[in-house]
Design an enzyme around this catalytic site. Structure first.
Site, PDB file in Angstrom:
ATOM      1  N   GLU A 140       0.726  -0.956  -0.052  1.00 16.83           N
ATOM      2  CA  GLU A 140      -0.026   0.027  -0.101  1.00 16.83           C
ATOM      3  C   GLU A 140       1.022   1.274  -0.004  1.00 16.83           C
ATOM      4  O   GLU A 140       1.755   1.296   0.775  1.00 16.83           O
ATOM      5  CB  GLU A 140      -1.054  -0.068   1.206  1.00 16.83           C
ATOM      6  CG  GLU A 140      -2.030   1.035   0.966  1.00 16.83           C
ATOM      7  CD  GLU A 140      -2.978   1.175   2.298  1.00 16.83           C
ATOM      8  OE1 GLU A 140      -2.637   0.739   3.369  1.00 16.83           O
ATOM      9  OE2 GLU A 140      -4.019   1.828   2.093  1.00 16.83           O
ATOM     10  N   GLY A 273       3.542   2.068  10.601  1.00 20.86           N
ATOM     11  CA  GLY A 273       3.417   1.405  11.917  1.00 20.86           C
ATOM     12  C   GLY A 273       2.881  -0.267  11.682  1.00 20.86           C
ATOM     13  O   GLY A 273       3.649  -1.119  12.153  1.00 20.86           O
ATOM     14  N   GLU A 276      -2.423  -3.653   6.948  1.00 20.41           N
ATOM     15  CA  GLU A 276      -3.392  -4.655   7.173  1.00 20.41           C
ATOM     16  C   GLU A 276      -3.712  -5.634   6.089  1.00 20.41           C
ATOM     17  O   GLU A 276      -4.615  -5.927   5.788  1.00 20.41           O
ATOM     18  CB  GLU A 276      -4.769  -3.800   7.340  1.00 20.41           C
ATOM     19  CG  GLU A 276      -5.316  -2.990   6.065  1.00 20.41           C
ATOM     20  CD  GLU A 276      -4.748  -1.711   5.829  1.00 20.41           C
ATOM     21  OE1 GLU A 276      -3.719  -1.290   6.478  1.00 20.41           O
ATOM     22  OE2 GLU A 276      -5.304  -1.095   5.169  1.00 20.41           O
ATOM     23  N   ASN A 277      -2.628  -6.380   5.641  1.00 20.05           N
ATOM     24  CA  ASN A 277      -2.542  -7.429   4.623  1.00 20.05           C
ATOM     25  C   ASN A 277      -3.575  -8.455   5.184  1.00 20.05           C
ATOM     26  O   ASN A 277      -3.315  -8.909   6.218  1.00 20.05           O
ATOM     27  CB  ASN A 277      -1.218  -7.992   4.346  1.00 20.05           C
ATOM     28  CG  ASN A 277      -0.212  -6.924   4.104  1.00 20.05           C
ATOM     29  OD1 ASN A 277      -0.274  -5.947   3.333  1.00 20.05           O
ATOM     30  ND2 ASN A 277       0.816  -7.071   5.096  1.00 20.05           N
ATOM     31  N   GLU A 310      -5.279  -2.777  12.842  1.00 23.28           N
ATOM     32  CA  GLU A 310      -5.416  -3.682  11.859  1.00 23.28           C
ATOM     33  C   GLU A 310      -6.338  -4.610  11.671  1.00 23.28           C
ATOM     34  O   GLU A 310      -6.771  -4.915  10.766  1.00 23.28           O
ATOM     35  CB  GLU A 310      -3.988  -4.028  11.738  1.00 23.28           C
ATOM     36  CG  GLU A 310      -2.579  -3.231  11.745  1.00 23.28           C
ATOM     37  CD  GLU A 310      -2.490  -2.151  10.781  1.00 23.28           C
ATOM     38  OE1 GLU A 310      -3.129  -2.357   9.727  1.00 23.28           O
ATOM     39  OE2 GLU A 310      -2.339  -0.925  11.289  1.00 23.28           O
ATOM     40  N   HIS A 313      -9.430  -3.527  10.062  1.00 17.72           N
ATOM     41  CA  HIS A 313      -9.257  -3.320   8.639  1.00 17.72           C
ATOM     42  C   HIS A 313      -9.746  -4.611   8.091  1.00 17.72           C
ATOM     43  O   HIS A 313     -10.029  -4.661   6.674  1.00 17.72           O
ATOM     44  CB  HIS A 313      -7.913  -2.952   8.247  1.00 17.72           C
ATOM     45  CG  HIS A 313      -7.465  -1.491   8.324  1.00 17.72           C
ATOM     46  ND1 HIS A 313      -8.191  -0.742   7.478  1.00 17.72           N
ATOM     47  CD2 HIS A 313      -6.378  -0.929   8.781  1.00 17.72           C
ATOM     48  CE1 HIS A 313      -7.612   0.553   7.706  1.00 17.72           C
ATOM     49  NE2 HIS A 313      -6.478   0.307   8.435  1.00 17.72           N
ATOM     50  N   GLU A 332      -9.275   4.505   6.875  1.00 13.08           N
ATOM     51  CA  GLU A 332      -8.361   4.689   7.777  1.00 13.08           C
ATOM     52  C   GLU A 332      -9.197   5.215   9.031  1.00 13.08           C
ATOM     53  O   GLU A 332      -8.866   5.073  10.319  1.00 13.08           O
ATOM     54  CB  GLU A 332      -7.231   5.318   7.441  1.00 13.08           C
ATOM     55  CG  GLU A 332      -6.340   4.812   6.287  1.00 13.08           C
ATOM     56  CD  GLU A 332      -5.682   3.610   6.933  1.00 13.08           C
ATOM     57  OE1 GLU A 332      -5.886   3.465   8.180  1.00 13.08           O
ATOM     58  OE2 GLU A 332      -5.211   2.727   6.069  1.00 13.08           O
TER      59      GLU A 332
HETATM   60 ZN   LIG Z   1      -4.956   1.912   8.743  1.00  9.57          ZN
END
Ligand SMILES: [Zn+2]
Length: 859
Positions: A140, A273, A276-277, A310, A313, A332
């Site tokens: 991303e 940081g 979120e795969n 995460e 997500h 987000e």
């Molecule tokens: Zn995020």
């Protein structure tokens, strides 16, 4: 938005829509020893109209061959042309490909880069001190195209079936479970299950000597944490919040977790940081691993936040994805909002929504600029997509969602979210789809209410004043610098008001849609508080009598989040020149009994700001003022934790101590800190972890070369990511010019990881003792930094220029960025420069009298 709606062939950054991928069979073979990889991809495509060209994204890849297999078995061999400027590959065949299904076969190779994007190499030292490598991905926003040629836009969703071919001593993780593993030609061949229909930016591979914890199950989902060898003792806290938040989200969303397993991986080099795969979330080590016994409250909260974010997500972003990067906020802001809900449910004693006020205030500080942008903002080039990952997308977005949730009610809000997820699962959606779902369930005109908050820049300042027996409310856009063009802007503001009538309270809720309105006050009103509960995304100026009534009544009558709002709003209007500085500086005396760490954060931040704008001659006066404010509160808390104290009190002790020793430059505190630090080194259990960062900061602030060498060594040999980070950042706190010089050199000579180096430079730019030295270094080494540092880090580093708050430095900064034609994407640079302007104009306005004002306020 459906795919056909965007036939944007004129836009060099959008792919044409005449070919739609539905499935990728990927086979990738990374070679860690030489930092390269080779790959093959078979992509199933639907051809919508006869064509001789295929355009897809690829960058920094060598495509060796491309063939197309048509419906009727015919095969076309394509010539390949790479277009680096638009990050595309253009494949051309001799005869037209007819509409229908076809399969594109590609073989390619590339390098495992050190830029922490695409398919990249991360390195670390193992227990014997030997250097080891692993390969990881960060796609991303637009870097999947660096690992394999693909339709790299979020609405080209497809199924991915991945095979990784690796050295037999290594382990590999991808988005889904392993379905087969074999040895072929002395290589380990690992096949992963098919993913759900998802966007390219969510694909992930990690290959290395990595080790997993045993799984813990949430329903049928096995949940594991992965680290490089030797770090398993640091996984239990992250594992706890991962299990708790995944459980929370399954209940809240009313939709099962969309993957077949969930792995959380700590990567030694990581630009952001976490990422979120789907099923394979990657983290920087400080965001996942911690020793619960020695971590501070702030460090633990950070991990809880990031892990919950995460996990949120997996539904918001992964299952339902924004159609294009202009809608990034949907992902987000939602994940940020949900992270708060989940952490608040897990540890109610942390009062997470109260501390969210600090994040909201940070969003205000950017959104109060004339150069802010609307939450949803046009994106074309990859650089602009990267620039969207900012405080407006995350914190402002989450704040307006919180305001909406409080306005329509939490149950209606949750049910609207459920409907949105069910309607758009496995697909893409945009902002209006969300408002439609929430509005339908809540039976309220949500789009009308929200459009002003999402599609126009800035936020309102609500001025409240008493006129006779009425309360008059007036809205105008808040800006630090007077700007007439914003005068006509209006918002639909959900306003919540509390009226005190002696011991009795009454509440009023209204939607302020006009420039001004007034409400009749009941007889005998003793005080009025506007923005009750502090959830509104607006600032309030309680004028004259209203402010006096609140102060007379005593601030303890307000909730902590309301006291926070009061002081934070007062400081913002002071920075904007709407409240005189002497008036603001009288407020801290009303906070003598304040024990809320968030309220103190505003006070301490305002002192830090003054520290950046005072001349060095006036610094001693400011230090005395800080001591006068902080000392009574710190003395009352004492050095040692007391039984029954909350985590928040302990964190406050650390915050106050740090301020007293550094900003207040208090000699007695510095001496005691040195003694306590010595005791701590002899026995780590003698000191509460929450004051350790303050001790380290104070000792660095007062430290000599010997201390610098000691802290450098502690950084090198730290046993937890938090300890490593603490000592690393301490190196930017020394006042010695020789120490700053050494630290700056280490940011570009490989001694400090590039994931951290730009943040260290940023810290040195913000430090009044090293800022000029750091700025000269940045100017001299810009090209090297631009090459070495991850783009995101470089952008954040430039945020440090806000600290260069003298007229001379400001002029130099502007000159540098203009002459070098530096563009940080979106409006980022304009915002930094305006923040610098705000600080310098504050200095020009108040600098001459600040000494007298501070001395007055100290008496
Ligand atoms: Zn995020």
């Amino acid at each position: 938005m459906s795919l056909e709606d965007v036939p944007s062939s004129s836009d060099p950054y959008r792919l044409p829509r005449h070919m739609i991928p539905s499935r990728y069979d990927l086979r990738l073979e990374p070679d860690l020893a030489v930092a390269s990889f080779s790959g093959e991809a078979t992509i199933a495509l639907t051809v919508k109209q006869t064509t001789k060209t295929i355009q897809l994204n690829a960058v920094d890849l060598v495509i060796e061959s491309a063939t197309i297999e048509g419906v009727k078995g015919q095969t076309f061999t394509a010539s390949v042309e790479l277009e680096p400027d638009t990050q595309r590959a253009k494949l051309t065949v001799g005869e037209p490909i007819p509409p229908g299904e076809c399969r594109l076969h590609l073989s390619f190779h590339g390098k495992l880069n050190d830029q922490l994007r695409g398919f990249y190499r991360s390195t670390y030292k193992d227990a014997t001190g030997a250097r080891q490598s692993l390969a990881a991905t960060q796609f991303e926003a637009t870097d999947a195209r660096r690992a394999f040629p693909c339709w790299d836009e979020p609405d080209f969703k497809a199924v991915f079936a991945t095979t990784l071919v690796v050295d037999p001593r290594l382990t590999a993780v991808s988005n889904t479970s392993v379905i087969a593993e074999s040895i072929e030609n002395n290589k380990k061949v690992i096949r992963f299950a098919e993913t759900i229909n998802m966007s390219t930016y969510l694909v992930a591979f990690v290959v290395g000597q990595i080790e997993a914890t045993p799984p813990r199950f949430v329903g049928r989902t096995p949940l594991r944490l992965w680290t490089v060898p030797g770090k398993h003792s640091l996984t239990s806290f992250g594992h706890d919040i991962a299990v708790a938040s995944l459980t929370f989200f399954e209940n809240y969303y009313g939709v099962p977790y969309p993957g077949d397993k969930l792995d959380l991986l700590a990567i030694p080099d990581f630009a952001s940081g976490a990422m979120e795969n789907l099923g394979a979330i990657t983290f920087r080590e400080t965001a996942l691993l911690v020793d619960q016994q020695t971590g501070t409250h702030a460090e633990l909260e950070r991990i809880a936040d990031v892990v919950a974010h995460e996990n949120a997500h997996m539904w918001f972003g992964d299952l339902v994805t924004m159609a294009w990067w202009n809608g990034l906020w949907l992902n987000e802001a939602f994940a940020t909002f949900m992270e708060m809900l989940a952490v608040d449910a897990w540890k109610p004693e942390w009062k997470r929504w109260d501390s969210f006020a600090v994040a909201r205030a940070a969003a205000f500080s950017v959104d109060g600029l004339v150069s802010t942008r609307p939450i949803e903002y046009p994106v074309r080039a990859p650089k602009d997509a990267d620039a969207m990952f900012d405080i407006l997308t995350y914190e402002k977005g989450a704040s307006v969602l919180r305001m909406l949730e409080q306005h329509i009610g939490s149950t209606a809000f949750r049910d609207g979210v459920r409907q949105y997820l069910r309607t758009h699962a496995y697909g893409n959606a945009d902002t209006k789809d969300l408002w439609t779902a929430l509005g339908t369930v809540a039976r309220q005109p949500v789009p009308e209410l929200m459009d002003g908050w999402i599609f126009q820049p800035g936020f309102p300042l609500v001025t409240a004043e008493v006129e006779g027996n009425h309360l008059r409310l007036l809205q105008q856009r808040f800006t630090y610098i007077t700007e007439t063009s914003t005068a006509g802007q209006l918002w639909q503001i959900p306003v919540q008001i509390r009226l005190s009538i002696g011991d009795r309270t009454e509440h009023r809720k209204l939607l302020l849609t006009e420039r001004e309105t007034s409400i009749r006050l009941p007889a005998g009103v003793t005080s009025v508080f506007v923005n009750e509960g502090g959830h509104g995304f607006y600032r309030v100026r309680h004028q004259g009598l209203l402010l006096q009534q609140l102060l007379d009544q005593g601030l303890e009558c307000l909730a902590a989040i309301e006291r926070f709002a009061l002081i934070s709003d007062a400081w913002a209007t002071t920075m904007a020149g709407l409240t005189p500085l002497p008036e603001f500086l009288r407020l801290p005396t009303h906070f003598k009994n304040e024990r809320n760490k968030n309220v103190w954060t505003v006070l301490l931040d305002s002192f830090s700001f003054l520290n950046r704008i005072v001349s060095s001659d006036d610094r001693a006066v400011l230090e005395a003022f800080v001591r006068g404010c902080v000392k009574p509160a710190f003395n009352e808390l004492g050095w040692e934790p007391r039984s029954g104290e909350s985590d928040l009190d302990r964190q406050l002790r650390g915050d106050l101590l740090g301020a007293l020793g550094k900003l207040g430059n208090d000699a007695a505190t510095q001496q005691e800190a040195a003694e306590r630090y010595q005791r701590y080194r002899n026995d780590l259990t003698t000191v509460d972890p929450n004051i350790v960062p303050a001790l380290v900061t104070i000792l660095a602030h007062t430290g000599d070369q010997t201390r610098y060498d000691e802290f450098s060594e502690r950084y090198r040999t730290a046993t937890t990511p938090q300890e490593e980070r603490r000592y690393l950042f301490s190196l930017a706190t020394f006042r010695l010019p020789s120490a700053a010089k050494r630290t700056l050199e280490r940011t570009i000579n490989g001694e400090i990881r590039t994931q951290d180096a730009p943040f260290i430079v940023g810290a040195l730019l913000s430090n009044v003792h090293s800022r000029e030295q750091a700025w000269d270094f940045v100017k001299a080494n810009w090209d090297q930094m631009d090459r070495l540092f991850p783009k995101q880090g470089l952008r954040r580093m430039c945020g440090g220029i806000v600290g260069l708050a003298t007229p001379e430095l400001e002029k130099d900064v502007r000159g540098f960025f203009t002459s070098r034609k530096i563009d940080l994407g979106g409006k980022t640079l304009d915002q930094y420069l305006e923040q610098l302007r705000v600080a310098v104009s504050f200095r020009e306005r108040e600098g001459g009298t600040v000494r007298a004002v501070l001395m007055n306020a100290t008496e």
